[in-house]
Design a protein around this motif. Structure first.
Motif, mmCIF file in Angstrom:
data_model
loop_
_atom_site.group_PDB
_atom_site.id
_atom_site.type_symbol
_atom_site.label_atom_id
_atom_site.label_comp_id
_atom_site.label_asym_id
_atom_site.label_seq_id
_atom_site.Cartn_x
_atom_site.Cartn_y
_atom_site.Cartn_z
ATOM 1 N N UNK A 108 -8.966 -21.354 -2.450
ATOM 2 C CA UNK A 108 -9.011 -19.995 -2.996
ATOM 3 C C UNK A 108 -7.697 -19.238 -2.836
ATOM 4 N N UNK A 109 -7.022 -19.393 -1.726
ATOM 5 C CA UNK A 109 -5.799 -18.648 -1.469
ATOM 6 C C UNK A 109 -4.517 -19.370 -1.826
ATOM 7 N N UNK A 110 -4.615 -20.528 -2.449
ATOM 8 C CA UNK A 110 -3.451 -21.355 -2.745
ATOM 9 C C UNK A 110 -2.421 -20.621 -3.602
ATOM 10 N N UNK A 111 -1.191 -20.534 -3.108
ATOM 11 C CA UNK A 111 -0.073 -20.005 -3.879
ATOM 12 C C UNK A 111 -0.040 -18.496 -4.056
ATOM 13 N N UNK A 112 -0.940 -17.782 -3.440
ATOM 14 C CA UNK A 112 -0.942 -16.323 -3.590
ATOM 15 C C UNK A 112 0.118 -15.750 -2.666
ATOM 16 N N UNK A 113 1.130 -15.104 -3.274
ATOM 17 C CA UNK A 113 2.264 -14.631 -2.478
ATOM 18 C C UNK A 113 2.066 -13.240 -1.908
ATOM 19 N N UNK A 114 1.214 -12.430 -2.553
ATOM 20 C CA UNK A 114 0.995 -11.085 -2.026
ATOM 21 C C UNK A 114 -0.304 -10.505 -2.565
ATOM 22 N N UNK A 115 -0.678 -9.389 -1.990
ATOM 23 C CA UNK A 115 -1.885 -8.666 -2.358
ATOM 24 C C UNK A 115 -1.458 -7.274 -2.802
ATOM 25 N N UNK A 116 -1.755 -6.922 -4.058
ATOM 26 C CA UNK A 116 -1.353 -5.633 -4.616
ATOM 27 C C UNK A 116 -2.430 -4.590 -4.342
ATOM 28 N N UNK A 117 -2.056 -3.568 -3.592
ATOM 29 C CA UNK A 117 -2.964 -2.490 -3.236
ATOM 30 C C UNK A 117 -2.457 -1.199 -3.866
ATOM 31 N N UNK A 118 -3.242 -0.664 -4.797
ATOM 32 C CA UNK A 118 -2.908 0.589 -5.467
ATOM 33 C C UNK A 118 -3.763 1.705 -4.881
ATOM 34 N N UNK A 119 -3.172 2.868 -4.821
ATOM 35 C CA UNK A 119 -3.937 4.079 -4.569
ATOM 36 C C UNK A 119 -3.293 5.186 -5.380
ATOM 37 N N UNK A 120 -3.964 6.307 -5.504
ATOM 38 C CA UNK A 120 -3.440 7.402 -6.323
ATOM 39 C C UNK A 120 -3.551 8.689 -5.533
ATOM 40 N N UNK A 121 -2.380 9.224 -5.138
ATOM 41 C CA UNK A 121 -2.334 10.467 -4.368
ATOM 42 C C UNK A 121 -1.237 11.351 -4.926
ATOM 43 N N UNK A 122 -1.628 12.259 -5.790
ATOM 44 C CA UNK A 122 -0.677 13.167 -6.433
ATOM 45 C C UNK A 122 -0.218 14.263 -5.469
ATOM 46 N N UNK A 123 -0.881 14.414 -4.334
ATOM 47 C CA UNK A 123 -0.559 15.510 -3.416
ATOM 48 C C UNK A 123 0.765 15.304 -2.682
ATOM 49 N N UNK A 124 1.246 14.059 -2.608
ATOM 50 C CA UNK A 124 2.527 13.794 -1.945
ATOM 51 C C UNK A 124 3.189 12.609 -2.623
ATOM 52 N N UNK A 125 4.191 12.888 -3.445
ATOM 53 C CA UNK A 125 4.886 11.845 -4.199
ATOM 54 C C UNK A 125 6.119 11.317 -3.467
ATOM 55 N N UNK A 126 6.254 11.628 -2.219
ATOM 56 C CA UNK A 126 7.435 11.190 -1.473
ATOM 57 C C UNK A 126 7.345 9.708 -1.108
ATOM 58 N N UNK A 127 8.516 9.110 -0.962
ATOM 59 C CA UNK A 127 8.581 7.736 -0.480
ATOM 60 C C UNK A 127 8.026 7.664 0.945
ATOM 61 N N UNK A 128 8.286 8.689 1.740
ATOM 62 C CA UNK A 128 7.839 8.686 3.137
ATOM 63 C C UNK A 128 6.312 8.564 3.228
#
Length: 186
Positions: free
Chosen positions: A52-72
């Protein structure tokens, strides 16, 4: 509904993916989804007889928070995954428009939600997101359905993604899963 039951069964076979889902739920991020490649690749791996996990290099996790658009602010979420045994690519989709053109060479209008960002993935089969709800149930978002995913079909998404992004991704996937059918027209 049967497609989502099947999808949950297939994704449940990837222990790291299930661990990401649980940990992401516990972070309490707004409008979050585990998305794209790790989901698609897990399904393809299981359907083609690979681990199942063969060759998977990363896991993409999205979230949406318009209240703070800073990189920090985004970096605080990224740092929550430092001890995880696999790479987790965290993105606040509310801020993608701030850097997208520099990285991909074309502008990106601001997204209104994580779902809107998923809608813009380069391939129809990868327009997919899943999250664990507080009660432990699985919530899926699949605007194009699951036929391409289960049928091992890679087709360009007509919504946004630059053509060269689709072509690079399709070529990389085809090299790893020769069983795929890659369609070049939308």
């Amino acid at each position: 509904m049967a497609g989502f039951v099947r999808l949950q069964d297939l994704l449940s076979r990837n222990d790291l993916l299930v661990e990401v889902l649980g940990r992401a739920r516990d972070l309490g991020l707004p409008d979050w989804y585990l998305t794209a490649g790790c989901l698609v690749q897990t399904v393809w791996n299981v359907l083609t007889g690979r681990a199942a996990g063969d060759g998977i290099k990363d896991f993409d996790l999205f979230y949406f928070d318009r209240s703070d658009l800073s990189w920090a602010a985004e970096d605080r979420v990224i740092r929550a995954w430092r001890d995880f045994p696999a790479e987790v690519e965290v993105r606040n989709e509310a801020r993608v428009h701030l850097w997208y053109e520099v990285k991909f060479g074309v502008p990106c209008l601001p997204f209104a939600s994580s779902e809107a960002a998923i809608d813009a993935f380069p391939a129809v089969c990868s327009c997919l997101g899943v999250r664990l709800e507080p009660d432990g149930s699985w919530h899926f978002y699949a605007p194009h359905g699951l036929d391409d995913l289960f049928g091992l079909v890679v087709r360009p998404n007509p919504v946004l993604a630059p053509r060269d992004v689709f072509e690079r991704k399709a070529a990389r996937w085809k090299a790893q899963w020769p069983e795929l059918t890659v369609l070049t027209s939308r």
